[in-house]
Design an enzyme around this catalytic site. Sequence first.
Site, mmCIF file in Angstrom:
data_model
loop_
_atom_site.group_PDB
_atom_site.id
_atom_site.type_symbol
_atom_site.label_atom_id
_atom_site.label_comp_id
_atom_site.label_asym_id
_atom_site.label_seq_id
_atom_site.Cartn_x
_atom_site.Cartn_y
_atom_site.Cartn_z
ATOM 1 N N HIS A 99 -22.094 50.197 -16.014
ATOM 2 C CA HIS A 99 -21.026 50.708 -15.304
ATOM 3 C C HIS A 99 -21.231 52.033 -14.640
ATOM 4 O O HIS A 99 -20.419 52.796 -14.125
ATOM 5 C CB HIS A 99 -19.654 50.692 -15.967
ATOM 6 C CG HIS A 99 -19.123 49.354 -16.188
ATOM 7 N ND1 HIS A 99 -18.173 49.001 -17.160
ATOM 8 C CD2 HIS A 99 -19.716 47.978 -15.868
ATOM 9 C CE1 HIS A 99 -18.074 47.913 -17.124
ATOM 10 N NE2 HIS A 99 -18.922 47.179 -16.452
ATOM 11 N N CYS A 138 -26.020 63.075 4.752
ATOM 12 C CA CYS A 138 -25.720 62.253 6.030
ATOM 13 C C CYS A 138 -24.457 62.553 6.570
ATOM 14 O O CYS A 138 -23.991 62.102 7.557
ATOM 15 C CB CYS A 138 -25.739 60.821 5.498
ATOM 16 S SG CYS A 138 -24.449 60.250 4.699
HETATM 17 C C1 BJW Z 1 -12.573 50.948 -31.358
HETATM 18 C C2 BJW Z 1 -12.130 52.200 -31.574
HETATM 19 C C3 BJW Z 1 -13.017 52.636 -32.825
HETATM 20 C C4 BJW Z 1 -10.781 51.764 -30.059
HETATM 21 N N1 BJW Z 1 -14.129 52.010 -33.458
HETATM 22 N N2 BJW Z 1 -13.488 50.185 -31.684
HETATM 23 C C5 BJW Z 1 -9.591 39.073 -11.178
HETATM 24 C C6 BJW Z 1 -9.325 40.126 -10.100
HETATM 25 C C7 BJW Z 1 -10.191 41.061 -9.945
HETATM 26 C C8 BJW Z 1 -11.219 41.110 -10.413
HETATM 27 C C9 BJW Z 1 -11.626 40.200 -11.436
HETATM 28 C C10 BJW Z 1 -10.766 39.103 -11.723
HETATM 29 N N3 BJW Z 1 -11.087 38.490 -12.934
HETATM 30 C C11 BJW Z 1 -12.421 38.977 -13.281
HETATM 31 C C12 BJW Z 1 -12.666 40.085 -12.359
HETATM 32 C C13 BJW Z 1 -14.019 40.888 -12.346
HETATM 33 C C14 BJW Z 1 -13.640 42.124 -13.003
HETATM 34 C C15 BJW Z 1 -12.988 41.870 -14.079
HETATM 35 O O1 BJW Z 1 -13.716 41.590 -15.161
HETATM 36 N N4 BJW Z 1 -11.858 42.061 -14.359
HETATM 37 C C16 BJW Z 1 -11.031 41.830 -15.837
HETATM 38 C C17 BJW Z 1 -10.409 43.110 -16.299
HETATM 39 C C18 BJW Z 1 -9.891 40.585 -15.247
HETATM 40 N N5 BJW Z 1 -15.042 42.771 -13.027
HETATM 41 C C19 BJW Z 1 -15.475 43.400 -11.863
HETATM 42 O O2 BJW Z 1 -14.600 43.494 -11.151
HETATM 43 C C20 BJW Z 1 -16.837 43.924 -12.158
HETATM 44 N N6 BJW Z 1 -17.593 43.488 -10.972
HETATM 45 C C21 BJW Z 1 -17.881 42.444 -10.697
HETATM 46 O O3 BJW Z 1 -17.683 41.325 -11.479
HETATM 47 O O4 BJW Z 1 -18.579 42.072 -9.630
HETATM 48 C C22 BJW Z 1 -18.447 40.860 -8.971
HETATM 49 C C23 BJW Z 1 -17.260 40.644 -8.194
HETATM 50 C C24 BJW Z 1 -17.338 41.090 -6.916
HETATM 51 C C25 BJW Z 1 -16.181 41.012 -6.060
HETATM 52 C C26 BJW Z 1 -15.032 40.405 -6.615
HETATM 53 C C27 BJW Z 1 -14.937 39.884 -7.763
HETATM 54 C C28 BJW Z 1 -16.131 40.041 -8.703
HETATM 55 C C29 BJW Z 1 -16.792 45.452 -12.195
HETATM 56 C C30 BJW Z 1 -16.140 46.014 -13.555
HETATM 57 C C31 BJW Z 1 -16.123 47.338 -13.318
HETATM 58 C C32 BJW Z 1 -15.231 47.808 -14.631
HETATM 59 N N7 BJW Z 1 -15.285 49.565 -14.359
HETATM 60 C C33 BJW Z 1 -14.657 50.246 -15.278
HETATM 61 C C34 BJW Z 1 -14.431 51.569 -14.788
HETATM 62 C C35 BJW Z 1 -15.895 52.386 -15.154
HETATM 63 C C36 BJW Z 1 -16.165 53.555 -14.305
HETATM 64 C C37 BJW Z 1 -15.029 54.550 -15.194
HETATM 65 O O5 BJW Z 1 -15.403 54.919 -16.399
HETATM 66 O O6 BJW Z 1 -14.210 55.210 -14.684
HETATM 67 O O7 BJW Z 1 -15.376 50.148 -16.652
HETATM 68 S S1 BJW Z 1 -13.001 49.618 -16.032
HETATM 69 C C38 BJW Z 1 -13.303 50.019 -17.448
HETATM 70 O O8 BJW Z 1 -13.165 48.654 -18.503
HETATM 71 C C39 BJW Z 1 -14.653 50.592 -17.714
HETATM 72 C C40 BJW Z 1 -15.115 50.032 -18.960
HETATM 73 O O9 BJW Z 1 -16.605 50.178 -19.027
HETATM 74 C C41 BJW Z 1 -14.572 48.676 -18.842
HETATM 75 C C42 BJW Z 1 -14.596 47.975 -20.339
HETATM 76 O O10 BJW Z 1 -13.919 48.563 -21.119
HETATM 77 P P1 BJW Z 1 -14.093 48.895 -22.679
HETATM 78 O O11 BJW Z 1 -15.316 49.502 -22.637
HETATM 79 O O12 BJW Z 1 -14.280 47.210 -23.178
HETATM 80 O O13 BJW Z 1 -12.968 49.657 -23.171
HETATM 81 P P2 BJW Z 1 -11.435 49.029 -23.535
HETATM 82 O O14 BJW Z 1 -10.365 50.540 -23.547
HETATM 83 O O15 BJW Z 1 -10.762 47.932 -22.906
HETATM 84 O O16 BJW Z 1 -11.204 48.877 -25.257
HETATM 85 C C43 BJW Z 1 -11.840 49.593 -26.142
HETATM 86 C C44 BJW Z 1 -11.937 48.881 -27.439
HETATM 87 O O17 BJW Z 1 -12.525 49.808 -28.432
HETATM 88 C C45 BJW Z 1 -10.680 47.885 -27.830
HETATM 89 O O18 BJW Z 1 -11.066 46.695 -28.114
HETATM 90 C C46 BJW Z 1 -10.330 48.790 -29.071
HETATM 91 O O19 BJW Z 1 -9.673 48.025 -30.060
HETATM 92 C C47 BJW Z 1 -11.581 49.235 -29.798
HETATM 93 N N8 BJW Z 1 -11.770 50.566 -30.520
HETATM 94 N N9 BJW Z 1 -11.105 52.684 -31.173
HETATM 95 C C48 BJW Z 1 -14.437 50.780 -32.790
HETATM 96 N N10 BJW Z 1 -12.628 53.966 -33.282
HETATM 97 ZN ZN ZN Z 2 -25.282 59.815 2.830
#
Ligand code: BJW
Ligand code: ZN
Length: 230
Positions: A99, A138
């Site tokens: 990401h 740009c």
């Molecule tokens: C611990 C702990 C400790 C806590 N020890 N554990 C319906 C509508 C729109 C889109 C979609 C849809 N269905 C599917 C999609 C696609 C979408 C998606 O998946 N959405 C779902 C949410 C439904 N995906 C995308 O859009 C991706 N692109 C894509 O698919 O392209 C093709 C496409 C094109 C056009 C249309 C549709 C598809 C891109 C996804 C980009 C995600 N971006 C973010 C922001 C990044 C930049 C930033 O940081 O600002 O990425 S969102 C956010 O979530 C971030 C993270 O990397 C990502 C995942 O989160 P993560 O890391 O799992 O964190 P948490 O907080 O969710 O969980 C923490 C966990 O830790 C928990 O389980 C806790 O229990 C645990 N924990 N303390 C161990 N101490």
């Molecule tokens: Zn540029």
Amino acid sequence: MTGAGISAESGIPTFRGTDGLWRTFSATDLATPEAFARDPGLVWQWYRWRQGIIGRAQPNAGHVALAHLQTRVSGFALVTQNVDGLHQRAGSTHVIELHGNIWRARCARGCDLVRDMAGTEPGSGPSGDEDTLPVCSCGSLMRPDVVWFGESLDGDCLDHAFKAAQDCDVFLAAGTSALVYPAAGLPLVAGRAGALVVEVNVDDTPLTPHAGLVLRGKAAELLPALESRL
Ligand code: BJW
Ligand code: ZN
């Protein structure tokens, strides 16, 4: 593969969960290309605020354990959804950042310019305190070099990650809610290819029923314990 939970004990907020960023902030207002087009200043303000938190944070024992594993396990690959760069600061190399990285800005219009923002977090000096938005040569605005909802992930990163998942013997998923695709598909691919899927998390996730081994607890405690038993 790691998610925000591995950096939780470094003091970096996760996205989901009780204290998660999405409880206070709206993903559609801050983490979509539409949000940036509508209000780039607001989006940059949010990312600069997060850079401040991340800049003051230190890698924790979970990051360090994974950096050690890289030197001890042949063919080790580290895939992260995190944009904080803490794995690299803990010593991991060749990290596959699905990401993007919060310390880079790139041209919002799409020309190739990428700017390193490391060391410019708010409070770090003159360049860090500037209120103006970064502009590309740009003339277009620059944006954080991260992947927002609805945006495609970098093709090479994704290919490497899927290949590593397909080929591995053990897939460790640490600190991810396993909700965001395509990243959430990686452990499923590994499991279908015969790998042992190990989940390290404080809570259940949609991955839990697919995991061959579930380690319930904090990544900063469980990952060093795992490493010490190798
Ligand atoms: C611990 C702990 C400790 C806590 N020890 N554990 C319906 C509508 C729109 C889109 C979609 C849809 N269905 C599917 C999609 C696609 C979408 C998606 O998946 N959405 C779902 C949410 C439904 N995906 C995308 O859009 C991706 N692109 C894509 O698919 O392209 C093709 C496409 C094109 C056009 C249309 C549709 C598809 C891109 C996804 C980009 C995600 N971006 C973010 C922001 C990044 C930049 C930033 O940081 O600002 O990425 S969102 C956010 O979530 C971030 C993270 O990397 C990502 C995942 O989160 P993560 O890391 O799992 O964190 P948490 O907080 O969710 O969980 C923490 C966990 O830790 C928990 O389980 C806790 O229990 C645990 N924990 N303390 C161990 N101490
Ligand atoms: Zn540029």
